[in-house]
Design an enzyme around this catalytic site. Structure first.
Site, PDB file in Angstrom:
ATOM      1  N   ARG A  31      24.735  -4.075  60.180  1.00  0.00           N
ATOM      2  CA  ARG A  31      25.912  -4.934  60.337  1.00  0.00           C
ATOM      3  C   ARG A  31      27.193  -4.292  59.819  1.00  0.00           C
ATOM      4  O   ARG A  31      28.231  -4.315  60.474  1.00  0.00           O
ATOM      5  CB  ARG A  31      25.700  -6.269  59.607  1.00  0.00           C
ATOM      6  CG  ARG A  31      24.866  -7.248  60.386  1.00  0.00           C
ATOM      7  CD  ARG A  31      24.032  -8.096  59.461  1.00  0.00           C
ATOM      8  NE  ARG A  31      22.958  -7.272  58.937  1.00  0.00           N
ATOM      9  CZ  ARG A  31      21.761  -7.154  59.511  1.00  0.00           C
ATOM     10  NH1 ARG A  31      21.488  -7.856  60.576  1.00  0.00           N
ATOM     11  NH2 ARG A  31      20.847  -6.351  59.007  1.00  0.00           N
ATOM     12  N   THR A  32      27.131  -3.745  58.619  1.00  0.00           N
ATOM     13  CA  THR A  32      28.369  -3.263  58.002  1.00  0.00           C
ATOM     14  C   THR A  32      28.968  -2.127  58.830  1.00  0.00           C
ATOM     15  O   THR A  32      30.147  -2.137  59.168  1.00  0.00           O
ATOM     16  CB  THR A  32      28.093  -2.809  56.554  1.00  0.00           C
ATOM     17  OG1 THR A  32      27.489  -3.910  55.864  1.00  0.00           O
ATOM     18  CG2 THR A  32      29.375  -2.416  55.840  1.00  0.00           C
TER      19      THR A  32
ATOM     20  N   ARG B  44      28.838   3.810  52.269  1.00  0.00           N
ATOM     21  CA  ARG B  44      27.742   3.079  51.610  1.00  0.00           C
ATOM     22  C   ARG B  44      27.054   4.071  50.703  1.00  0.00           C
ATOM     23  O   ARG B  44      26.765   5.204  51.104  1.00  0.00           O
ATOM     24  CB  ARG B  44      26.780   2.482  52.624  1.00  0.00           C
ATOM     25  CG  ARG B  44      25.575   1.847  51.958  1.00  0.00           C
ATOM     26  CD  ARG B  44      24.832   0.894  52.848  1.00  0.00           C
ATOM     27  NE  ARG B  44      25.527  -0.376  52.994  1.00  0.00           N
ATOM     28  CZ  ARG B  44      25.068  -1.413  53.680  1.00  0.00           C
ATOM     29  NH1 ARG B  44      23.902  -1.321  54.287  1.00  0.00           N
ATOM     30  NH2 ARG B  44      25.749  -2.537  53.781  1.00  0.00           N
TER      31      ARG B  44
ATOM     32  N   HIS C  70      29.495  -5.461  47.135  1.00  0.00           N
ATOM     33  CA  HIS C  70      29.642  -5.332  48.586  1.00  0.00           C
ATOM     34  C   HIS C  70      30.787  -6.276  48.962  1.00  0.00           C
ATOM     35  O   HIS C  70      30.580  -7.339  49.545  1.00  0.00           O
ATOM     36  CB  HIS C  70      28.331  -5.742  49.257  1.00  0.00           C
ATOM     37  CG  HIS C  70      28.206  -5.373  50.700  1.00  0.00           C
ATOM     38  ND1 HIS C  70      29.276  -4.965  51.474  1.00  0.00           N
ATOM     39  CD2 HIS C  70      27.114  -5.371  51.523  1.00  0.00           C
ATOM     40  CE1 HIS C  70      28.851  -4.722  52.703  1.00  0.00           C
ATOM     41  NE2 HIS C  70      27.550  -4.962  52.752  1.00  0.00           N
TER      42      HIS C  70
ATOM     43  N   LYS D 190      22.635  19.896  51.679  1.00  0.00           N
ATOM     44  CA  LYS D 190      22.670  21.267  51.149  1.00  0.00           C
ATOM     45  C   LYS D 190      23.057  21.261  49.677  1.00  0.00           C
ATOM     46  O   LYS D 190      23.445  22.285  49.121  1.00  0.00           O
ATOM     47  CB  LYS D 190      23.694  22.102  51.926  1.00  0.00           C
ATOM     48  CG  LYS D 190      23.476  22.164  53.414  1.00  0.00           C
ATOM     49  CD  LYS D 190      24.546  23.063  54.024  1.00  0.00           C
ATOM     50  CE  LYS D 190      24.792  22.754  55.483  1.00  0.00           C
ATOM     51  NZ  LYS D 190      26.053  23.320  55.943  1.00  0.00           N
TER      52      LYS D 190
END
Ligand code: NCD
Length: 308
Positions: free
Chosen positions: A54-55, A105, A133, A84
């Site tokens: 969703r986000t 995120r 959030h 890396k």
């Protein structure tokens, strides 16, 4: 430069503006309006170190509807130079030179702030571990406002993982900031009671709260908004037995403890805490809530990029 790392980064006025414009975006889409391409020439970079549906999609759709462009990595741990061994600061320092705004995120609480501190452009926290959030809380609040008058003070009951559910943390902060909440109930296993700092905040603002280990008809009868979350098992090793976990599942019987005017929210994804059979209950608002994310994120992007 405006970052949104926590609800603390937004003033009441900024929140009101975001919500008002989100209402406009929602109503104009419903009436078939073509959005003005006000973010033409702006580039959003989505950098996701943890899974999202969703986000990420709603931010990307929001940017596209407003005429902007999007580049991104849906699995930055594997597909960016982080694989890396690049550290978060180097990663953000570099990618922030390629775009106008970043939605990220993050795996650990606090990482969004670390990234924002070195970024050349605004950073929006799309969830940092068990931290916050904030944009989810804004869309939760937008949905609540569609069902309760602005002047109403409501009782919100949080059911599920109140310790590690970052959406719970941000929504509680937002409800306090907007002076919207009369009382907060937390129903969770005692190992998943909310973090101490959230309870301290409620105390500072003289908001009554209760922590209880199982559903009670007295509390649910007096609930306006029931906010359900799944067990955030990817974030630590608190393992409850199946019997314990099912104590926090809704079903056709226990849902009847809620008033008819109440609404039920869930940030999604859901596991077994809300069975699909409840999707048709008139109080079920979780899909509408998720769809509202598009309008709220359009408004957030337009507001941060300061384009009206
Ligand atoms: C939430 C999250 O990522 O914190 N999902 C979302 O963004 N809608 C809730 C969750 O993962 O349980």
């Amino acid at each position: 430069m405006k970052h949104i790392i926590s609800i603390d980064d937004l003033s009441k006025q900024e929140i009101d503006n975001i919500l008002r414009e989100a209402t406009y975006y929602k109503s104009s889409r419903k009436s078939g309006y073509q959005y003005a391409h006000i973010l033409n020439n702006k580039l959003l970079l989505t950098d996701f170190y943890a899974p999202s549906t969703r986000t990420r999609f709603s931010f990307e759709a929001a940017m596209s509807y407003l005429g902007g462009s999007v580049i991104g990595s849906e699995n930055a741990v594997e597909f960016s130079s982080v694989s890396k061994g690049e550290n978060l600061c180097d990663n953000f320092r570099v990618i922030s030179g390629y775009c106008d705004i970043i939605v990220g995120r993050f795996i650990n609480e606090g990482d969004a702030k670390i990234a924002a501190d070195v970024s050349l452009v605004p950073v929006i926290n799309g969830g940092d571990g068990s931290g916050e959030h904030p944009t989810q809380a804004l869309l939760d609040y937008f949905t609540i406002n569609e069902y309760f008058r602005e002047s109403d003070k409501i009782t919100v009951t949080f059911l599920g993982d109140n310790l590690r559910g970052r959406t719970v943390h941000s929504l509680v902060k937002l409800l306090i900031k907007m002076n919207k909440v009369e009382r907060v109930n937390f129903i969770s296993h005692p190992l998943l009671y909310p973090p101490e700092k959230l309870l301290t905040l409620l105390e500072q603002y003289n908001i009554k709260y209760t922590n209880i280990p199982k559903m009670s008809s007295r509390l649910l009868n007096n609930t306006d908004v029931l906010y359900v979350t799944r067990m955030q098992n990817e974030r630590g090793d608190i393992h409850l037995s199946n019997i314990e976990v099912s104590t926090y599942w809704l079903n056709t019987n226990n849902i009847e403890m809620l008033p008819l005017y109440a609404i039920i929210l869930h940030p999604l994804p859901r596991n077994k805490e809300i069975p699909p059979v409840l999707d048709n209950d008139p109080r079920a608002k979780w899909f509408e809530q998720a769809w509202n994310g598009l309008y709220v994120r359009m408004s957030i992007l337009a507001n941060i990029l300061e384009i009206r």
